[in-house]
Design an enzyme around this catalytic site. Sequence first.
Site, PDB file in Angstrom:
ATOM      1  N   ASP A  57      -5.371   0.441  -9.988  1.00  0.00           N
ATOM      2  CA  ASP A  57      -5.354   1.735  -9.314  1.00  0.00           C
ATOM      3  C   ASP A  57      -4.574   1.567  -8.003  1.00  0.00           C
ATOM      4  O   ASP A  57      -4.822   0.629  -7.236  1.00  0.00           O
ATOM      5  CB  ASP A  57      -6.782   2.207  -9.024  1.00  0.00           C
ATOM      6  CG  ASP A  57      -6.781   3.610  -8.427  1.00  0.00           C
ATOM      7  OD1 ASP A  57      -6.645   4.559  -9.192  1.00  0.00           O
ATOM      8  OD2 ASP A  57      -6.910   3.723  -7.198  1.00  0.00           O
ATOM      9  N   LEU A  58      -3.616   2.463  -7.755  1.00  0.00           N
ATOM     10  CA  LEU A  58      -2.784   2.357  -6.561  1.00  0.00           C
ATOM     11  C   LEU A  58      -3.557   2.828  -5.335  1.00  0.00           C
ATOM     12  O   LEU A  58      -4.257   3.843  -5.388  1.00  0.00           O
ATOM     13  CB  LEU A  58      -1.505   3.180  -6.719  1.00  0.00           C
ATOM     14  CG  LEU A  58      -0.591   2.782  -7.879  1.00  0.00           C
ATOM     15  CD1 LEU A  58       0.688   3.607  -7.837  1.00  0.00           C
ATOM     16  CD2 LEU A  58      -0.255   1.298  -7.837  1.00  0.00           C
ATOM     17  N   ASP A 104      -2.476   7.672 -11.069  1.00  0.00           N
ATOM     18  CA  ASP A 104      -2.004   6.396 -10.518  1.00  0.00           C
ATOM     19  C   ASP A 104      -2.843   5.239 -11.064  1.00  0.00           C
ATOM     20  O   ASP A 104      -3.052   4.250 -10.384  1.00  0.00           O
ATOM     21  CB  ASP A 104      -2.035   6.414  -8.986  1.00  0.00           C
ATOM     22  CG  ASP A 104      -3.431   6.690  -8.433  1.00  0.00           C
ATOM     23  OD1 ASP A 104      -4.307   7.101  -9.218  1.00  0.00           O
ATOM     24  OD2 ASP A 104      -3.644   6.478  -7.218  1.00  0.00           O
TER      25      ASP A 104
END
Length: 982
Positions: A593-594, A636
């Site tokens: 996960d960004l 994301d």
Amino acid sequence: MQLADFLKDYVSLTQDAIAVAYRGADSPEATLMYINESYTRLFGYAADDVVGGPASIAHGKDSWRDYNANVIAKFRSGEKQVNTELRCVRADGTRFWASILVFLIEDTGSGGFYTCATFRDISGLKKREAEAAKALEDRDRVLAEQDRMYRELLSTQKRMLSAMNAYPDPFVIYDKDMRLVLSNTAYQKSMSTTPEVITPGMHIRDVLIEAIDCGLIPVPEQGREAFLDDLLSASRVAKKSEDVELADDIHHRMLRSKAENGDWVIIRLDITELVRQRRNAEELQARLLAAIGAYPAPFCIYDGNSELVAWNQSYAEFLTDDPAEIYRGMSLQAALQVGVRNRRYAAAIGREEEWLKEIQTSNEMATPVEDIELAGDIHHRVMRSRSTNGDLVILRLDTTELVRQRRALQQSQERLISAINAFPDPFAIYDKDLNLMTWNPAFVASLTDNPDDICRGMHVTEVLRLAVYNGHVPAARGREEDWLREYTTPHLAIDGVEEFEFDNDNHYRIMRSRAENGELLVLRLNITEAVRQRRALEQYANRLEAANHEITHKALHDQLTGLGNRRYLSEKFQQLSARRQTEGGELAALHIDLDRFKQINDTIGHAAGDHVLIDVANRIRSNVRDGDVIARIGGDEFVILLWVPEGTSRPEALAGALLRDLSKPSCFEGRECRFGASIGVARTPLAEEGDLLTNSDVALYKAKRAGRGQVAIFDRTDIDEMRQTKQLADDILRGLEDREFLPHYQPQVDARTGLVVGIEALARWHHPVEGVLAPERFLSVAGDLNVVADIDRMIFEKAIIECEASFKGLDSLPSLSFNVSANRIQFEEIEKIGQIAAGYSGDVAFELLETIFLEEESDAFLMQLDHLRELGISLEVDDFGSGRASVVALQRIAPDQLKIDRRLITPIETGNNAARLVQSIIDIGHALDIGVTAEGVETAEQARILADLGAQRLQGYYFSKPLCLEQLMTYLKRNRSSLRLA
């Protein structure tokens, strides 16, 4: 005596330090004549030590020079007393600021003069002045920084607006009330012939009316109002994607998404060309199906699994008198059974089961061409071919007449010749040496325009040469002799069937057979139409196969990054699972996960966000190996599936490499987009294979909770913790349903009088098993469940009702204050809050966490606060000093009360830095006309110091812990002096 009388009178009037000095007319310096006890206490000198000495003893050299210059100059100008401020020196050498008042008395007899000076310590005042000046400097610096940030924000906003207007498709943002916030030029032009009338603040209904009035949106027969109601219905608005038709056969795909703040973002993509292409394809398909249906002979297509895909009416009528028996997807075996049951196969009559078994065990269904006899002396030629996608295409030609003619020819040569000549397709008979014996006119016409070119006895090679050099064989053009050598092989005279292409795209099926006397019979059947139809069908099948391949690829892949999607991930997971079953090894999942990705979208724009996602996808690709599975499963979020040999640490090494690689910024249009990543890793056998993706998500949550930018490995304790959190979440939801969240109350007292003037209502959970729980036990999970506002509302409503009922016997009602979440202020109906608050006869206040107005300091938020004030609800800032609130923010919010955070109260002692810090906060509150409450008071000394510093209200365990209503009433009755009862 005159001086002595003066001193006696003056000393009795002041408690300040006094010194009297005399300076003769010729003396270079004044001599001390008298000091009082206050002088001794202030400077530390006894009278015996300094009387008779120089008057400058209380001054440093620099300050004495300044003192003389200032005082003597004013006396010479005629002033009788001089006021000045200077730094003085005590006997121990310490310096301090003093306010000095000097009187001058002339000695008329000697020509000298007496000076009488009073000293007052003003060090504290000077310090506060310096602190105030520093606070003003800090304020100016903060204002300058805010001005710079505003200019940068304005510049960014202008760029975003320019980019939006450059976007070719309509783009618009509506707020939660469906009023226009922002739109680009394309949207304005799509909704009005005069785009400038589409302005911010317009309701979406007004915008739609404008588009309808301008003829840009066609109105169906139901009428405009009904049409508008349908467009704005909740079911239509909730659709994330919808195709709409506009005027002039224009088609748009409308994409809707809802932002966290309630705004609706709408993008319209022009799909007009796609719709028209699809319509053309559907029309072409309908024509093809109509052509197949009109074909008089039976025609059908079975797929690779031998299931019926397409057929015409003739095929259905051939099998049964009831076409309803034929359906899409029925097996070839079932179709044969229908034909047998309806007695359509002559060879099967009376031996149906045996015939079906023979068909199943034979290879007849693979025969390209087959002649079959049906009931009633009906004969068909069945032609079978496989398309590139595996479909079996079957075309039946009714050869009944041909068979009957052949039968008649065998009975009579004359009838045979007559039939041959009458036969529309070419026919010829060669002797055993392949010399031409008999032919029909169609045979001649297929070879030459001059019948004289054909003669009895011509060898087959000469016949072929005639056709080739007359241009009737496209495959031989330009290489006639080579083609003849290749074609006239010994196999040419062997019985068989051959499809042959002649000029003008004419196709024939050449059928060769040897008679008993060795003669070769050659029949060419014109199958041009069948070939062309088959070709069209194959082309259509190829297009369908290509379209199916493209659709399948799109269904399994993310359009932006080209990575797989959730469906792709599921399919690949099954494949890796099968590999593990056969080859051993283990499976691992990396959930990525960004971090800070939302800020990129919000500050630079979604184009930058898309660029970052594509860059991230490429970086992940560069780190994985062939056979690894990569998927983008969310905005994301990415997942990597690995098959690894047992005992290897590749998943952890890959996670570390990705963490380093994804920490590097990505450049978009000259700007750096900085982000990071959090990664959760789960692997078998520690994680069950079926729970692998869920467990990697749990590990990701653990990485985020640990501070982001980290790799977290799943272990069994994570499941236990997740189960505990799930149990607590279920308990909270049940507790809300059972109304187990109740208010407890903590008194607030007047710092000067000790009277109870206010009560803060605090949330407590009366858990049926664990007893009363404080917010720290449940607040974080409640926040994840998004039910904090529900708990606040329950506490608010309960406290208003029971306090109004319980405090009726009091002289004056204490104010009630409540903690309130930002969601309630932003989204809940303010009028309802006001109606509930009106149920309490005393004052009601909402306590806002300092971080609320730092994050939400918008004009809309300030309007909500003003509305609360209009409803009679006061505003307080809670835990001040624990965040980053500025003085400017306080001025904008303009709260009625400021509550100093308990962590600033705990360390205060008389005169220490903590006390001075609290004093500064209180001074700020007074300067802004804001009341100040100190919470966390635990000792009498703290209460005394805070009262001296100017705090108006005090709250803490020194006075009372939070109490239930019954305990509160007991507390008030026991402390009647604090709050009088009627």
